[in-house]
Design a protein around this motif. Sequence first.
Motif, PDB file in Angstrom:
ATOM      1  N   THR A 144       0.848  -1.197   0.000  1.00 15.56           N
ATOM      2  CA  THR A 144       0.000   0.000   0.000  1.00 15.56           C
ATOM      3  C   THR A 144       0.878   1.239   0.000  1.00 15.56           C
ATOM      4  OG1 THR A 144      -1.748   1.220   1.159  1.00 15.56           O
ATOM      5  CG2 THR A 144      -0.216   0.010   2.528  1.00 15.56           C
ATOM      6  N   ILE A 145       0.518   2.190  -0.836  1.00 14.27           N
ATOM      7  CA  ILE A 145       1.145   3.516  -0.799  1.00 14.27           C
ATOM      8  C   ILE A 145       0.197   4.404  -0.018  1.00 14.27           C
ATOM      9  CG2 ILE A 145       1.921   5.510  -2.144  1.00 14.27           C
ATOM     10  CD1 ILE A 145       2.749   3.639  -4.353  1.00 14.27           C
ATOM     11  N   ASN A 146       0.665   4.883   1.117  1.00 20.20           N
ATOM     12  CA  ASN A 146      -0.195   5.607   2.043  1.00 20.20           C
ATOM     13  C   ASN A 146      -0.424   7.043   1.568  1.00 20.20           C
ATOM     14  OD1 ASN A 146      -1.526   6.598   4.280  1.00 20.20           O
ATOM     15  ND2 ASN A 146       0.349   6.948   5.422  1.00 20.20           N
ATOM     16  N   LEU A 147      -1.636   7.305   1.105  1.00 14.53           N
ATOM     17  CA  LEU A 147      -1.992   8.644   0.627  1.00 14.53           C
ATOM     18  C   LEU A 147      -3.053   9.297   1.505  1.00 14.53           C
ATOM     19  CD1 LEU A 147      -2.239   7.656  -3.139  1.00 14.53           C
ATOM     20  CD2 LEU A 147      -0.331   8.825  -2.036  1.00 14.53           C
ATOM     21  N   SER A 148      -3.478   8.607   2.574  1.00 18.85           N
ATOM     22  CA  SER A 148      -4.577   9.120   3.403  1.00 18.85           C
ATOM     23  C   SER A 148      -4.111  10.086   4.478  1.00 18.85           C
ATOM     24  CB  SER A 148      -5.351   7.961   4.035  1.00 18.85           C
ATOM     25  OG  SER A 148      -4.500   7.127   4.775  1.00 18.85           O
ATOM     26  N   LYS A 149      -2.817  10.090   4.789  1.00 21.73           N
ATOM     27  CA  LYS A 149      -2.288  11.052   5.756  1.00 21.73           C
ATOM     28  C   LYS A 149      -1.931  12.328   4.999  1.00 21.73           C
ATOM     29  CE  LYS A 149      -0.258   8.254   9.456  1.00 21.73           C
ATOM     30  NZ  LYS A 149       0.984   7.929  10.170  1.00 21.73           N
ATOM     31  N   PRO A 150      -2.662  13.418   5.218  1.00 21.62           N
ATOM     32  CA  PRO A 150      -2.368  14.651   4.479  1.00 21.62           C
ATOM     33  C   PRO A 150      -1.016  15.235   4.863  1.00 21.62           C
ATOM     34  CG  PRO A 150      -3.996  15.063   6.195  1.00 21.62           C
ATOM     35  CD  PRO A 150      -3.782  13.585   6.159  1.00 21.62           C
ATOM     36  N   ALA A 404       3.459  -4.024   3.039  1.00 16.29           N
ATOM     37  CA  ALA A 404       4.364  -2.881   2.925  1.00 16.29           C
ATOM     38  C   ALA A 404       3.558  -1.597   2.991  1.00 16.29           C
ATOM     39  CB  ALA A 404       5.124  -2.931   1.600  1.00 16.29           C
ATOM     40  N   VAL A 405       3.894  -0.732   3.938  1.00 16.85           N
ATOM     41  CA  VAL A 405       3.301   0.602   4.006  1.00 16.85           C
ATOM     42  C   VAL A 405       4.355   1.563   3.463  1.00 16.85           C
ATOM     43  CG1 VAL A 405       2.256   2.361   5.473  1.00 16.85           C
ATOM     44  CG2 VAL A 405       1.930  -0.066   6.014  1.00 16.85           C
ATOM     45  N   LEU A 406       4.157   2.015   2.234  1.00 14.83           N
ATOM     46  CA  LEU A 406       5.175   2.796   1.532  1.00 14.83           C
ATOM     47  C   LEU A 406       4.816   4.276   1.510  1.00 14.83           C
ATOM     48  CD1 LEU A 406       5.856   0.356  -1.452  1.00 14.83           C
ATOM     49  CD2 LEU A 406       7.047   0.521   0.742  1.00 14.83           C
ATOM     50  N   PRO A 407       5.820   5.142   1.425  1.00 17.14           N
ATOM     51  CA  PRO A 407       5.576   6.590   1.499  1.00 17.14           C
ATOM     52  C   PRO A 407       4.828   7.140   0.291  1.00 17.14           C
ATOM     53  CG  PRO A 407       7.884   6.145   0.988  1.00 17.14           C
ATOM     54  CD  PRO A 407       7.257   4.826   1.310  1.00 17.14           C
ATOM     55  N   ALA A 408       4.080   8.220   0.523  1.00 18.30           N
ATOM     56  CA  ALA A 408       3.240   8.827  -0.516  1.00 18.30           C
ATOM     57  C   ALA A 408       4.056   9.298  -1.714  1.00 18.30           C
ATOM     58  CB  ALA A 408       2.448   9.985   0.076  1.00 18.30           C
ATOM     59  N   ARG A 409       5.317   9.680  -1.493  1.00 20.14           N
ATOM     60  CA  ARG A 409       6.156  10.199  -2.588  1.00 20.14           C
ATOM     61  C   ARG A 409       6.240   9.217  -3.754  1.00 20.14           C
ATOM     62  NH1 ARG A 409      10.785   7.263  -2.520  1.00 20.14           N
ATOM     63  NH2 ARG A 409      11.416   6.354  -0.509  1.00 20.14           N
ATOM     64  N   LEU A 410       6.092   7.907  -3.464  1.00 15.29           N
ATOM     65  CA  LEU A 410       6.258   6.896  -4.506  1.00 15.29           C
ATOM     66  C   LEU A 410       5.206   6.994  -5.600  1.00 15.29           C
ATOM     67  CD1 LEU A 410       7.373   3.646  -2.645  1.00 15.29           C
ATOM     68  CD2 LEU A 410       8.672   5.003  -4.286  1.00 15.29           C
ATOM     69  N   LYS A 411       4.010   7.457  -5.272  1.00 14.16           N
ATOM     70  CA  LYS A 411       2.974   7.553  -6.300  1.00 14.16           C
ATOM     71  C   LYS A 411       3.425   8.474  -7.434  1.00 14.16           C
ATOM     72  CE  LYS A 411      -1.812   8.989  -7.147  1.00 14.16           C
ATOM     73  NZ  LYS A 411      -2.194   7.822  -7.960  1.00 14.16           N
ATOM     74  N   LYS A 412       3.870   9.668  -7.080  1.00 11.87           N
ATOM     75  CA  LYS A 412       4.316  10.615  -8.094  1.00 11.87           C
ATOM     76  C   LYS A 412       5.590  10.122  -8.774  1.00 11.87           C
ATOM     77  CE  LYS A 412       5.588  15.466  -8.790  1.00 11.87           C
ATOM     78  NZ  LYS A 412       5.869  16.767  -8.121  1.00 11.87           N
TER      79      LYS A 412
END
Length: 493
Positions: A144-150, A404-412
Amino acid sequence: MDKLISELVNYGMECGLINVEDKVYVVNRLLELFDKKDFTWSDEKVRPVHLILEDMMSYALEQGILEDDTITTKDLFDTKIMGLITPMPSQVRARFRELYADSPKIATDFYYKFSQDTNYIRRDRIEKDEKWTTDTEYGQIDITINLSKPEKDPRDIAKAANQKKNDYPKCLLCEENEGYAGHVSHPARQNHRVIPVKLAGKDYFFQYSPYVYYNEHCIVFNKEHTPMKIDQAVFEKLLDFVRQFPHYIVGSNADLPIVGGSILSHDHFQGGSYTFAMAKAPYEYEFEIKGYEDVTAGIIKWPMSVIRLQSKDAKRIVELSDYILQTWRGYTDEAAFIYSETNGEPHNTITPIARMNGDLYEMDLVLRNNITTDESPWGVYHPSADLHHIKKENIGLIEVMGLAVLPARLKKEMQILADAILSGQDIRAIEEIEKHADWVEEWLDTYDITSENVNQILRDEIAKVFVKVLECAGVYKRTEDGMKAFKRFISVL
């Protein structure tokens, strides 16, 4: 605003948060919040609650009720709104107990939906998380790429820097968070309710994580603000929890830095209704421990070093788990670079996970070691530097189990990377993704990459990196020498 108040109250009544007898009272509390003196009811079609709240906050900003529109300011305010339609703790607990008498699952189903309906779990944000599974030699790994934490707004960061420090609540897990208004450095919790549970005779509380990394991701925390500690009592409490909630798993982060969780200052566990890849891992090597021949024991096929115990008798698992823990805490094997302590600093501990497997109690004991060296200041049994472009954070309980809880930066970064691969650009020349260049070169020529498959290939390769991350965190490597070293520890039990 009259229409919005009517819509929110209708939403609360539809969800069961507001009793029809309390309708007028709740309307008046909302009028007070928005500084309105009159009101006309209207029957509005109910939209998802985050849309209602967004319109309410726009009104509050226009009227000067809100000072700005930062994420933190808005979160504090919309939680205050939801607090006005959230039942009192005693009501929620009474309902939970009533349903539990019929079925633990019915009780947790109610409480999970309640935690979503109050917007404590923000459905609209959780839906933004990117999630996928990839088949590996260890089974189906979750990513999972965590995008829910603003992300923090610079204005909020500036406010927090100027705010006076306080220690109420002492941390994000303390009982005192229930109903707390929050501030720029601490989330609001007026819509938060916790459920008391007794574990091995001790007082704990049960709640859900607002970020739900997996289905019904729950947190079980000590009533007292006391540090994490892995000991015999923890094994008792974990097995008592799955006895009371047999449809849930539960585990504890380790109690040492680097291999522990993010909050070591408050004793807590995490669980939920989800079958992780680790739970499906088969025994790879079974053995007997003298005096505990009645307990099934063995090493499972998993990238980390795990001993699994099974028995119908929870007490026997508790006793054997404690024996293995105490032996591991004092165990040194220099040939395998396992040191129980250096200069008086302890290194060996365990990450335990409990579940029911049919009528068997099951305990997975993950051996951990947090030793550091000059070459590996972040930890010898930690993701190696060549993997940090994907995951450099500590490997806690959730990752240990195979998510895996991965950082939001990975999406971009993955979007930019996909475009660069398809257009044949030099990845090293693009600042945002140059850190991924060596990794991409390892596998780029093994695929026939198209616009249709590039994203799936990136996802699969990210999952492979995560498997390597877990292998790095294993104290015994998945090699012939590693297995021999693991068996040396087994032989001293």
